[in-house]
Design a protein around this motif. Structure first.
Motif, PDB file in Angstrom:
ATOM      1  N   ILE A 172       0.854  -1.183   0.000  1.00 41.39           N
ATOM      2  CA  ILE A 172       0.000   0.000   0.000  1.00 41.39           C
ATOM      3  C   ILE A 172       0.887   1.228   0.000  1.00 41.39           C
ATOM      4  CG2 ILE A 172      -1.730   1.312   1.265  1.00 41.39           C
ATOM      5  CD1 ILE A 172      -2.690  -1.385   2.405  1.00 41.39           C
ATOM      6  N   VAL A 173       0.643   2.126  -0.950  1.00 42.15           N
ATOM      7  CA  VAL A 173       1.418   3.360  -1.050  1.00 42.15           C
ATOM      8  C   VAL A 173       0.447   4.523  -0.872  1.00 42.15           C
ATOM      9  CG1 VAL A 173       2.934   4.751  -2.496  1.00 42.15           C
ATOM     10  CG2 VAL A 173       3.011   2.269  -2.651  1.00 42.15           C
ATOM     11  N   ALA A 211       4.775   8.587  -6.777  1.00 40.15           N
ATOM     12  CA  ALA A 211       4.061   7.463  -6.163  1.00 40.15           C
ATOM     13  C   ALA A 211       4.545   6.136  -6.754  1.00 40.15           C
ATOM     14  CB  ALA A 211       2.561   7.616  -6.365  1.00 40.15           C
ATOM     15  N   LEU A 212       4.776   6.102  -8.067  1.00 39.13           N
ATOM     16  CA  LEU A 212       5.303   4.897  -8.701  1.00 39.13           C
ATOM     17  C   LEU A 212       6.701   4.568  -8.184  1.00 39.13           C
ATOM     18  CD1 LEU A 212       4.202   5.135 -12.424  1.00 39.13           C
ATOM     19  CD2 LEU A 212       3.723   3.293 -10.842  1.00 39.13           C
ATOM     20  N   LYS A 213       7.493   5.596  -7.974  1.00 39.35           N
ATOM     21  CA  LYS A 213       8.850   5.397  -7.461  1.00 39.35           C
ATOM     22  C   LYS A 213       8.800   4.788  -6.054  1.00 39.35           C
ATOM     23  CE  LYS A 213      13.225   7.856  -7.359  1.00 39.35           C
ATOM     24  NZ  LYS A 213      13.884   9.134  -7.591  1.00 39.35           N
ATOM     25  N   LYS A 214       7.886   5.271  -5.228  1.00 38.72           N
ATOM     26  CA  LYS A 214       7.711   4.716  -3.878  1.00 38.72           C
ATOM     27  C   LYS A 214       7.285   3.253  -3.952  1.00 38.72           C
ATOM     28  CE  LYS A 214       6.345   8.872  -1.344  1.00 38.72           C
ATOM     29  NZ  LYS A 214       5.245   9.504  -0.606  1.00 38.72           N
ATOM     30  N   PHE A 215       6.340   2.969  -4.867  1.00 44.27           N
ATOM     31  CA  PHE A 215       5.856   1.599  -5.023  1.00 44.27           C
ATOM     32  C   PHE A 215       6.985   0.670  -5.446  1.00 44.27           C
ATOM     33  CE2 PHE A 215       4.337  -1.729  -7.883  1.00 44.27           C
ATOM     34  CZ  PHE A 215       3.538  -2.440  -7.015  1.00 44.27           C
ATOM     35  N   LYS A 216       7.770   1.087  -6.430  1.00 45.62           N
ATOM     36  CA  LYS A 216       8.866   0.257  -6.921  1.00 45.62           C
ATOM     37  C   LYS A 216       9.890   0.002  -5.825  1.00 45.62           C
ATOM     38  CE  LYS A 216       8.624   1.615 -11.761  1.00 45.62           C
ATOM     39  NZ  LYS A 216       9.311   2.300 -12.860  1.00 45.62           N
TER      40      LYS A 216
END
Length: 63
Positions: free
Chosen positions: A3-4, A15-20
């Motif tokens: 969960i981000v 947000a994508l960078k955090k997810f990755k």
């Protein structure tokens, strides 16, 4: 499940960078690649010993 939380007005790229980053920390991809082929326990142990020797030599060089 990863969960981000996204703050209002936050960029989707961030947000994508955090997810990755979170996904990489879980180690799922690394584990899947390791399970592709069977590695005999003797070979696995041999690789661990080689890695330990390498790390030990690096530490000795630093000192």
């Amino acid at each position: 499940m990863i969960i981000v939380p996204i703050k209002e007005g936050e960029n989707i790229e961030r947000a994508l960078k955090k997810f990755k980053r979170k996904f990489e920390k879980t180690g799922i991809v690394r584990e899947l690649r390791g399970r592709k082929t069977f590695v005999k326990p003797s070979v696995k142990r041999r690789d661990e010993i080689k890695k330990a020797i390498y790390v030990q030599q690096l530490q000795l060089r630093e000192e």
